[in-house]
Design a protein around this motif. Structure first.
Motif, PDB file in Angstrom:
ATOM      1  N   ASP A  69      36.565  40.776  51.589  1.00  0.00           N
ATOM      2  CA  ASP A  69      36.022  40.442  50.348  1.00  0.00           C
ATOM      3  C   ASP A  69      36.651  41.203  48.958  1.00  0.00           C
ATOM      4  O   ASP A  69      36.870  40.809  47.983  1.00  0.00           O
ATOM      5  CB  ASP A  69      34.623  40.899  50.369  1.00  0.00           C
ATOM      6  CG  ASP A  69      33.767  40.161  51.316  1.00  0.00           C
ATOM      7  OD1 ASP A  69      34.120  38.798  51.478  1.00  0.00           O
ATOM      8  OD2 ASP A  69      33.002  40.385  52.009  1.00  0.00           O
ATOM      9  N   GLU A  70      37.258  42.357  49.564  1.00  0.00           N
ATOM     10  CA  GLU A  70      37.824  43.251  48.454  1.00  0.00           C
ATOM     11  C   GLU A  70      39.119  42.463  47.857  1.00  0.00           C
ATOM     12  O   GLU A  70      39.410  42.409  46.828  1.00  0.00           O
ATOM     13  CB  GLU A  70      38.293  44.435  48.849  1.00  0.00           C
ATOM     14  CG  GLU A  70      37.003  45.437  49.113  1.00  0.00           C
ATOM     15  CD  GLU A  70      37.132  46.592  49.828  1.00  0.00           C
ATOM     16  OE1 GLU A  70      38.523  47.343  49.684  1.00  0.00           O
ATOM     17  OE2 GLU A  70      36.498  47.135  50.484  1.00  0.00           O
ATOM     18  N   SER A  71      39.640  41.806  48.841  1.00  0.00           N
ATOM     19  CA  SER A  71      41.134  41.271  48.253  1.00  0.00           C
ATOM     20  C   SER A  71      40.831  39.998  47.723  1.00  0.00           C
ATOM     21  O   SER A  71      41.481  39.610  46.775  1.00  0.00           O
ATOM     22  CB  SER A  71      42.032  40.921  49.687  1.00  0.00           C
ATOM     23  OG  SER A  71      41.104  39.865  50.309  1.00  0.00           O
ATOM     24  N   ILE A  72      39.638  39.360  48.234  1.00  0.00           N
ATOM     25  CA  ILE A  72      39.146  38.150  47.368  1.00  0.00           C
ATOM     26  C   ILE A  72      38.986  38.379  45.726  1.00  0.00           C
ATOM     27  O   ILE A  72      39.265  38.008  44.862  1.00  0.00           O
ATOM     28  CB  ILE A  72      38.052  37.538  47.927  1.00  0.00           C
ATOM     29  CG1 ILE A  72      38.455  36.914  49.222  1.00  0.00           C
ATOM     30  CG2 ILE A  72      37.447  36.243  46.940  1.00  0.00           C
ATOM     31  CD1 ILE A  72      37.433  36.341  50.194  1.00  0.00           C
ATOM     32  N   THR A  73      38.169  39.531  45.639  1.00  0.00           N
ATOM     33  CA  THR A  73      37.708  40.091  44.195  1.00  0.00           C
ATOM     34  C   THR A  73      38.959  40.456  43.442  1.00  0.00           C
ATOM     35  O   THR A  73      39.137  39.980  42.408  1.00  0.00           O
ATOM     36  CB  THR A  73      36.738  41.179  44.512  1.00  0.00           C
ATOM     37  OG1 THR A  73      35.721  40.858  45.247  1.00  0.00           O
ATOM     38  CG2 THR A  73      36.183  41.763  43.179  1.00  0.00           C
ATOM     39  N   TYR A  74      39.872  41.146  44.312  1.00  0.00           N
ATOM     40  CA  TYR A  74      40.954  41.333  43.258  1.00  0.00           C
ATOM     41  C   TYR A  74      41.849  40.314  42.807  1.00  0.00           C
ATOM     42  O   TYR A  74      42.324  40.161  41.618  1.00  0.00           O
ATOM     43  CB  TYR A  74      41.847  42.305  44.295  1.00  0.00           C
ATOM     44  CG  TYR A  74      43.229  42.897  43.728  1.00  0.00           C
ATOM     45  CD1 TYR A  74      43.475  43.545  42.795  1.00  0.00           C
ATOM     46  CD2 TYR A  74      44.378  41.780  44.122  1.00  0.00           C
ATOM     47  CE1 TYR A  74      44.722  43.831  42.416  1.00  0.00           C
ATOM     48  CE2 TYR A  74      45.752  42.071  43.754  1.00  0.00           C
ATOM     49  CZ  TYR A  74      45.928  43.115  42.691  1.00  0.00           C
ATOM     50  OH  TYR A  74      47.054  43.589  42.186  1.00  0.00           O
ATOM     51  N   PHE A  75      42.001  39.135  43.778  1.00  0.00           N
ATOM     52  CA  PHE A  75      42.723  37.981  43.436  1.00  0.00           C
ATOM     53  C   PHE A  75      42.046  37.360  42.431  1.00  0.00           C
ATOM     54  O   PHE A  75      42.694  36.990  41.486  1.00  0.00           O
ATOM     55  CB  PHE A  75      42.780  37.225  44.553  1.00  0.00           C
ATOM     56  CG  PHE A  75      43.325  35.617  44.385  1.00  0.00           C
ATOM     57  CD1 PHE A  75      44.600  35.324  44.037  1.00  0.00           C
ATOM     58  CD2 PHE A  75      42.297  34.609  44.203  1.00  0.00           C
ATOM     59  CE1 PHE A  75      44.963  34.119  43.496  1.00  0.00           C
ATOM     60  CE2 PHE A  75      42.805  33.244  43.806  1.00  0.00           C
ATOM     61  CZ  PHE A  75      44.002  33.109  43.566  1.00  0.00           C
ATOM     62  N   VAL A  76      40.835  37.124  42.290  1.00  0.00           N
ATOM     63  CA  VAL A  76      40.039  36.469  41.369  1.00  0.00           C
ATOM     64  C   VAL A  76      40.025  37.130  40.107  1.00  0.00           C
ATOM     65  O   VAL A  76      40.283  36.512  39.021  1.00  0.00           O
ATOM     66  CB  VAL A  76      38.576  36.310  41.718  1.00  0.00           C
ATOM     67  CG1 VAL A  76      37.635  35.969  40.475  1.00  0.00           C
ATOM     68  CG2 VAL A  76      38.160  35.459  42.866  1.00  0.00           C
ATOM     69  N   GLU A  77      39.970  38.491  39.989  1.00  0.00           N
ATOM     70  CA  GLU A  77      40.077  39.381  38.877  1.00  0.00           C
ATOM     71  C   GLU A  77      41.437  39.336  38.212  1.00  0.00           C
ATOM     72  O   GLU A  77      41.368  39.573  37.001  1.00  0.00           O
ATOM     73  CB  GLU A  77      39.561  40.759  39.067  1.00  0.00           C
ATOM     74  CG  GLU A  77      38.178  40.877  39.212  1.00  0.00           C
ATOM     75  CD  GLU A  77      37.650  42.137  39.634  1.00  0.00           C
ATOM     76  OE1 GLU A  77      38.253  43.020  39.781  1.00  0.00           O
ATOM     77  OE2 GLU A  77      36.280  42.333  39.676  1.00  0.00           O
ATOM     78  N   THR A  78      42.508  39.317  38.968  1.00  0.00           N
ATOM     79  CA  THR A  78      43.670  39.723  38.453  1.00  0.00           C
ATOM     80  C   THR A  78      44.541  38.498  38.372  1.00  0.00           C
ATOM     81  O   THR A  78      45.614  38.369  37.446  1.00  0.00           O
ATOM     82  CB  THR A  78      44.546  40.682  39.376  1.00  0.00           C
ATOM     83  OG1 THR A  78      44.816  39.876  40.938  1.00  0.00           O
ATOM     84  CG2 THR A  78      43.809  41.921  39.584  1.00  0.00           C
ATOM     85  N   GLN A  79      44.183  37.452  38.841  1.00  0.00           N
ATOM     86  CA  GLN A  79      45.001  36.042  39.116  1.00  0.00           C
ATOM     87  C   GLN A  79      44.280  34.981  38.696  1.00  0.00           C
ATOM     88  O   GLN A  79      44.607  34.250  37.709  1.00  0.00           O
ATOM     89  CB  GLN A  79      45.605  35.921  40.326  1.00  0.00           C
ATOM     90  CG  GLN A  79      46.863  36.905  40.662  1.00  0.00           C
ATOM     91  CD  GLN A  79      47.742  36.449  41.975  1.00  0.00           C
ATOM     92  OE1 GLN A  79      48.107  35.320  42.267  1.00  0.00           O
ATOM     93  NE2 GLN A  79      47.580  37.640  42.958  1.00  0.00           N
ATOM     94  N   LEU A  80      43.141  34.603  39.248  1.00  0.00           N
ATOM     95  CA  LEU A  80      42.463  33.273  39.222  1.00  0.00           C
ATOM     96  C   LEU A  80      41.879  33.231  37.667  1.00  0.00           C
ATOM     97  O   LEU A  80      42.086  32.204  37.113  1.00  0.00           O
ATOM     98  CB  LEU A  80      41.207  33.095  40.227  1.00  0.00           C
ATOM     99  CG  LEU A  80      40.723  31.787  40.431  1.00  0.00           C
ATOM    100  CD1 LEU A  80      41.797  30.873  40.806  1.00  0.00           C
ATOM    101  CD2 LEU A  80      39.671  31.918  41.392  1.00  0.00           C
TER     102      LEU A  80
END
Length: 200
Positions: free
Chosen positions: A186-197
């Motif tokens: 979940d931490e990696s998903i949050t990171y992806f959403v916040e920094t890329q998506l």
């Protein structure tokens, strides 16, 4: 003694060596699939198992759990899966051979280790299959100091050598630090959403 995840480490007494910390290490890696398996890949060897034990030294009693030599009935696929997961469950560390290309199994074993909140140590030096100083034109990007995303995401430590890996494991046993659990997904998903998506 307990680590931050609440796992117990046990001690045993040997008349010659005195008290030793009793630990188990699961060796994740390739398993040779019969005489017709001619893939040029690395396998955990008996010499490497001995090297791991020797690097720990006299203060540790090291139990190597290698699914390639454990005596699992390979004709029973579900039992084979259960046997590998049993050995992961019984371990204190998962030591992953990521020196060259591996199969689906090691990724599942690494994820299972996070399920059981076990430290994952990967043997993955530069310019091996999963760690490159430079990869040109990967979907339009030149990648510098690249490490495979699943190695990064699921490893608690990435080692260049067996000696380096054992040094980290000993340090963790002597002074346990928090390790990654399943929440890393979940931490990696949050990171992806916040920094890329969100920036698209």
């Amino acid at each position: 003694m307990l680590d931050p995840a609440g796992r117990k480490y046990f001690f045993q007494f040997d008349l010659k060596r005195g008290f030793m910390m009793d630990i188990s290490i699961y060796l994740a890696g390739s398993i040779k699939k019969g005489d017709n398996d001619t893939k040029k890949t690395s396998y955990w060897t008996a010499a490497e198992e001995k090297k791991i034990v020797d690097c720990f030294g006299a203060d540790y009693s090291v139990n190597i759990l290698n699914p390639a030599t454990f005596g699992i009935k390979r004709s029973d696929s579900f039992g084979n899966f259960g046997g590998d997961m049993y050995l992961v469950h019984e371990s204190d560390f998962i030591f992953v051979d990521a020196r060259d290309k591996k199969g689906i199994g090691i990724g599942a074993e690494m994820a299972a280790a996070k399920y059981y909140h076990l430290p994952v140590v990967c043997l993955c030096a530069y310019d091996s299959y999963y760690k490159k100083r430079f990869l040109p034109n990967v979907y339009g990007e030149d990648l510098h100091n690249w490490i495979h995303p699943f190695i990064v995401g699921l490893s608690d430590y990435i080692a260049d050598t067996i000696e380096d890996a054992v040094k980290w494991m000993k340090k963790h046993l002597e002074s346990p630090k928090p390790i990654k659990g399943l929440s890393i997904i979940d931490e990696s998903i949050t990171y992806f959403v916040e920094t890329q998506l969100n920036g698209r």
